[in-house]
Write an enzyme that holds these catalytic residues in place. Structure first.
Site, PDB file in Angstrom:
ATOM      1  CE1 TYR A  29      37.214  45.206  44.541  1.00 32.63           C
ATOM      2  CE2 TYR A  29      34.910  45.759  44.940  1.00 32.63           C
ATOM      3  CZ  TYR A  29      36.183  45.542  45.409  1.00 32.63           C
ATOM      4  OH  TYR A  29      36.435  45.657  46.746  1.00 32.63           O
ATOM      5  CD1 TRP A  33      37.376  39.340  42.639  1.00 30.98           C
ATOM      6  CD2 TRP A  33      37.019  40.815  41.002  1.00 30.98           C
ATOM      7  NE1 TRP A  33      38.309  40.340  42.766  1.00 30.98           N
ATOM      8  CE2 TRP A  33      38.120  41.256  41.764  1.00 30.98           C
ATOM      9  CE3 TRP A  33      36.638  41.578  39.905  1.00 30.98           C
ATOM     10  CZ2 TRP A  33      38.822  42.432  41.474  1.00 30.98           C
ATOM     11  CZ3 TRP A  33      37.339  42.744  39.613  1.00 30.98           C
ATOM     12  CH2 TRP A  33      38.413  43.158  40.396  1.00 30.98           C
ATOM     13  CG  ASN A  34      36.463  31.903  41.197  1.00 28.00           C
ATOM     14  OD1 ASN A  34      35.366  31.409  41.390  1.00 28.00           O
ATOM     15  ND2 ASN A  34      37.544  31.159  41.035  1.00 28.00           N
ATOM     16  CD1 TRP A  35      34.221  35.662  45.641  1.00 26.40           C
ATOM     17  CD2 TRP A  35      33.183  34.483  47.247  1.00 26.40           C
ATOM     18  NE1 TRP A  35      34.333  36.355  46.823  1.00 26.40           N
ATOM     19  CE2 TRP A  35      33.720  35.661  47.818  1.00 26.40           C
ATOM     20  CE3 TRP A  35      32.479  33.595  48.075  1.00 26.40           C
ATOM     21  CZ2 TRP A  35      33.561  35.949  49.187  1.00 26.40           C
ATOM     22  CZ3 TRP A  35      32.329  33.881  49.433  1.00 26.40           C
ATOM     23  CH2 TRP A  35      32.862  35.047  49.975  1.00 26.40           C
ATOM     24  CG  ASP A  36      32.436  39.031  43.094  1.00 24.72           C
ATOM     25  OD1 ASP A  36      33.414  38.498  43.623  1.00 24.72           O
ATOM     26  OD2 ASP A  36      32.000  40.150  43.426  1.00 24.72           O
ATOM     27  CE1 TYR A  81      40.940  45.409  42.055  1.00 28.75           C
ATOM     28  CE2 TYR A  81      42.814  44.439  40.916  1.00 28.75           C
ATOM     29  CZ  TYR A  81      41.909  44.431  41.960  1.00 28.75           C
ATOM     30  OH  TYR A  81      41.974  43.441  42.903  1.00 28.75           O
ATOM     31  CG  ASP A 163      39.606  41.299  50.140  1.00 30.82           C
ATOM     32  OD1 ASP A 163      38.979  40.235  49.997  1.00 30.82           O
ATOM     33  OD2 ASP A 163      39.765  42.104  49.210  1.00 30.82           O
ATOM     34  CD1 TRP A 347      36.231  41.738  53.276  1.00 29.46           C
ATOM     35  CD2 TRP A 347      34.568  40.403  53.966  1.00 29.46           C
ATOM     36  NE1 TRP A 347      35.530  41.320  52.163  1.00 29.46           N
ATOM     37  CE2 TRP A 347      34.516  40.503  52.547  1.00 29.46           C
ATOM     38  CE3 TRP A 347      33.617  39.625  54.625  1.00 29.46           C
ATOM     39  CZ2 TRP A 347      33.550  39.839  51.777  1.00 29.46           C
ATOM     40  CZ3 TRP A 347      32.661  38.965  53.856  1.00 29.46           C
ATOM     41  CH2 TRP A 347      32.637  39.078  52.459  1.00 29.46           C
ATOM     42  CD  GLU A 390      32.622  46.414  48.038  1.00 28.92           C
ATOM     43  OE1 GLU A 390      32.782  47.656  48.041  1.00 28.92           O
ATOM     44  OE2 GLU A 390      33.544  45.602  47.826  1.00 28.92           O
TER      45      GLU A 390
HETATM   46  C1  GLC Z   1      36.527  42.327  47.416  1.00 30.06           C
HETATM   47  C2  GLC Z   1      35.895  41.254  48.283  1.00 30.06           C
HETATM   48  C3  GLC Z   1      35.885  39.940  47.531  1.00 30.06           C
HETATM   49  C4  GLC Z   1      35.171  40.119  46.192  1.00 30.06           C
HETATM   50  C5  GLC Z   1      35.745  41.291  45.396  1.00 30.06           C
HETATM   51  C6  GLC Z   1      34.908  41.656  44.190  1.00 30.06           C
HETATM   52  O1  GLC Z   1      37.877  42.064  47.167  1.00 30.06           O
HETATM   53  O2  GLC Z   1      36.558  41.142  49.498  1.00 30.06           O
HETATM   54  O3  GLC Z   1      35.272  38.944  48.283  1.00 30.06           O
HETATM   55  O4  GLC Z   1      35.235  38.958  45.454  1.00 30.06           O
HETATM   56  O5  GLC Z   1      35.833  42.435  46.200  1.00 30.06           O
HETATM   57  O6  GLC Z   1      33.584  41.957  44.579  1.00 30.06           O
END
Ligand code: GLC
Length: 421
Positions: A29, A33-36, A81, A163, A347, A390
Site C-alpha cells: 500500500y 489511505w483515508n481511515w488509516d 499497486y 474489503d 476480513w 496487518e
Molecule cells: C485494505 C484494508 C483497508 C485499508 C487498506 C490500507 O484494503 O481492507 O481497510 O484501509 O488496506 O491499509
C-alpha cells in the site's frame, strides 16, 4: 518491555512516514489511505503532536469540492499497486480514488484535541479542519441517504474498509462481471494469495469502479445508479460517533450551526441503528438497500457498532457475543462457528487491531470494562507473539498480510497508553 514495544511502534510510524502523510506499509500500500491516516494520527500524537495534525490535514487537502474525502490519495506514482490512478480516472489535480472510507476523522480530531499537550496549538489546527469534516458529514447524508432514513449506504466494499467480508457475498450477486477491462492484480505479489480476496470478488470490485467512472464520478448520481447499496452498521457507527464528537468540538469552538447539524445526524442515526439489530445474533447486521433485507452474516461490522452510543443493553449483548466466539484472540472479523469463516483470509476471520481499538473504546464507554480490557490484552499479546502485522489468525495468533504495518503500530501506542492510564 513496554518501552521496547513503544519504541518499536514509533520506529514503524517513522519508517512509513513520507513527510506529510504515512503509507500503510511499503510495497502493498504505497499511497495515503483515508481511515488509516486518521487512526495513524492517534499513534503519532504520542511522540509528535504537530505531525499528527499534519496527517489529517494532508488528507483533507484532497477533499473533493462536493465534500467527499477519497479513500486513496495517489501522491506519487507506483506501479506496484492496482487499481492505480488511470483505472479510477477521477481527474483530480493530485489523482485520488473516487470512493470514500469510514469517517473516523471527526473522532480522531476529538481525541487529538482532548488529549493535546499543547491546547492552544491544537485549537488552531482544529479550527481549520472543523468545517471540512462537517462538509464531509453533510455530503454523506445528502448523497448516501437520499430518503433520509438516518443511515448511509456504501456503494463499494472498499468503502467499508472490510474489503472481502462475508457481508458482501449476497449483495455481490446483484453486481455483474461482464465487460470489465482485463487486468493484472498486484496485491498477490506482496501477500499470500490464499489470504487475499478471490478473483471473482476482484472482478466485481472492478465492475463497480468502471460503472462509476462511466458516470464521471458525479457523486450525486452514484447511489441510485449502483447495484450495490449496503447499510453497514460498523460504517454507520463510525460516522455517528464522528458526528457526535464533531458536534462537541463545534460547540466548544462556538460553531453552533455545525454543532446542531451534527447532533441531529448523530441522534437520527442512533435511532435508525435499531432497525439493524438482530436478537438472534446478539449484534447488528448489514442491510441490503436493494432488497430491503438484513444480510445473514454476523461479521465484526455489527460488533463495531458498539463504537457509537448504542443502548447499554445492546453493548452488553455485544460483549456476550464476542465471548461466545471461542477464538483464542478476540475479535475475529467473522464468527468461527459460521461455515464461511476463514481464519487466514483477510476480513473473513482474522483479527484487526484497528477494529479491536474502536470496539474496546465503545464497550468501555458503555460500561463493559472487562470486555474492553480483554480486547486490549489480546491485541498486545498478538503483537508480542507476531510483531506489527496487518492482521492475525484469531485461533493461532499467526501474523498475516503485510508487515511493519502503520495503523497496527499506531493502535499499539493507544493500547499501551490505555493500559498505563
Ligand atoms: C485494505 C484494508 C483497508 C485499508 C487498506 C490500507 O484494503 O481492507 O481497510 O484501509 O488496506 O491499509
Amino acid at each position: 518491555m513496554t518501552d521496547a514495544l513503544r519504541n518499536a511502534a514509533i520506529d514503524i510510524l517513522k519508517i512509513n512516514d513520507r513527510g506529510q502523510y504515512t503509507v500503510p506499509t511499503k510495497g502493498l500500500y504505497p499511497f495515503q489511505w483515508n481511515w488509516d491516516s486518521c487512526l495513524t494520527a492517534l499513534g503519532q500524537r504520542h511522540f509528535d503532536e504537530a505531525r499528527a495534525w499534519t496527517e489529517i490535514e494532508t488528507l483533507f487537502a484532497h477533499q473533493w469540492p462536493c465534500g467527499m474525502v477519497p479513500h486513496i490519495i495517489f501522491h506519487q506514482m507506483d506501479d506496484g499497486y492496482f487499481p492505480g490512478p488511470t483505472v479510477w480516472g477521477t481527474n483530480r489535480p493530485v489523482p485520488t480514488s473516487g470512493i470514500t472510507q469510514p469517517a473516523v476523522a471527526g473522532f480522531a480530531l476529538k481525541r487529538l484535541f482532548d488529549r493535546a499537550q499543547d491546547p492552544a496549538h491544537a485549537m488552531t489546527r482544529l479550527r481549520a479542519l472543523l468545517p471540512k469534516v462537517a462538509a464531509w458529514h453533510r455530503w454523506f447524508y445528502a448523497t448516501r441517504d437520499p430518503q433520509g432514513e438516518g443511515l448511509v449506504a456504501i456503494l463499494h466494499p472498499w468503502e467499508a474498509g472490510r474489503d472481502n467480508s462475508v457481508d458482501w457475498d449476497a449483495p455481490f450477486d446483484q453486481v455483474p462481471t461482464d465487460g470489465i477491462t482485463p487486468y493484472t492484480r498486484r496485491d498477490t505479489l506482496h501477500a499470500d494469495p490464499s489470504h487475499r480476496p478471490t478473483k471473482d470478488q476482484y472482478d466485481r470490485y472492478l465492475w463497480l469502479v468502471e460503472h462509476f467512472r462511466a458516470l464521471e464520478w458525479d457523486t450525486s448520481k452514484l447511489h441510485d445508479a449502483s447495484p450495490f447499496q449496503v447499510v453497514d452498521p460498523g460504517f454507520n457507527a463510525i460516522l455517528i460517533r464522528a458526528c457526535s464528537d464533531l458536534a462537541d468540538l463545534a460547540g466548544f469552538l462556538g460553531e453552533e450551526q455545525i454543532a446542531a447539524e451534527n447532533r441531529h445526524f448523530a441522534q437520527r442515526g442512533l435511532s435508525a441503528m435499531e432497525s439493524l439489530w438482530s436478537p438472534r445474533h446478539g449484534q447488528y447486521l448489514c442491510k441490503d438497500r436493494i432488497t430491503g433485507k438484513l444480510i445473514d452474516s454476523a461479521s465484526v461490522g455489527g460488533i463495531l457498532a458498539a463504537f457509537c452510543d448504542i443502548p447499554r443493553e445492546r453493548a452488553a449483548s455485544i460483549a456476550a457475543t464476542i465471548r461466545n466466539h471461542e477464538t483464542r484472540y478476540s475479535v475475529a472479523s467473522h464468527p468461527p462457528h459460521d461455515p464461511r469463516f476463514d481464519a487466514k483470509r483477510y476480513w473473513r476471520g482474522p483479527v484487526w487491531l484497528v477494529v479491536n481499538y474502536m470496539i474496546a473504546d465503545g464497550l468501555a464507554r458503555a460500561g463493559q470494562q472487562d470486555a474492553a480490557a480483554r480486547i486490549s490484552a489480546d491485541s498486545l499479546e498478538l503483537i508480542h507473539k507476531g510483531g506489527f502485522a496487518e492482521y492475525y489468525d484469531p485461533i493461532t495468533g499467526e501474523a498475516l498480510g503485510g508487515g511493519q504495518f502503520t495503523w497496527t503500530a499506531a493502535m499499539v501506542l493507544e493500547f499501551l497508553a490505555r493500559e498505563t492510564a
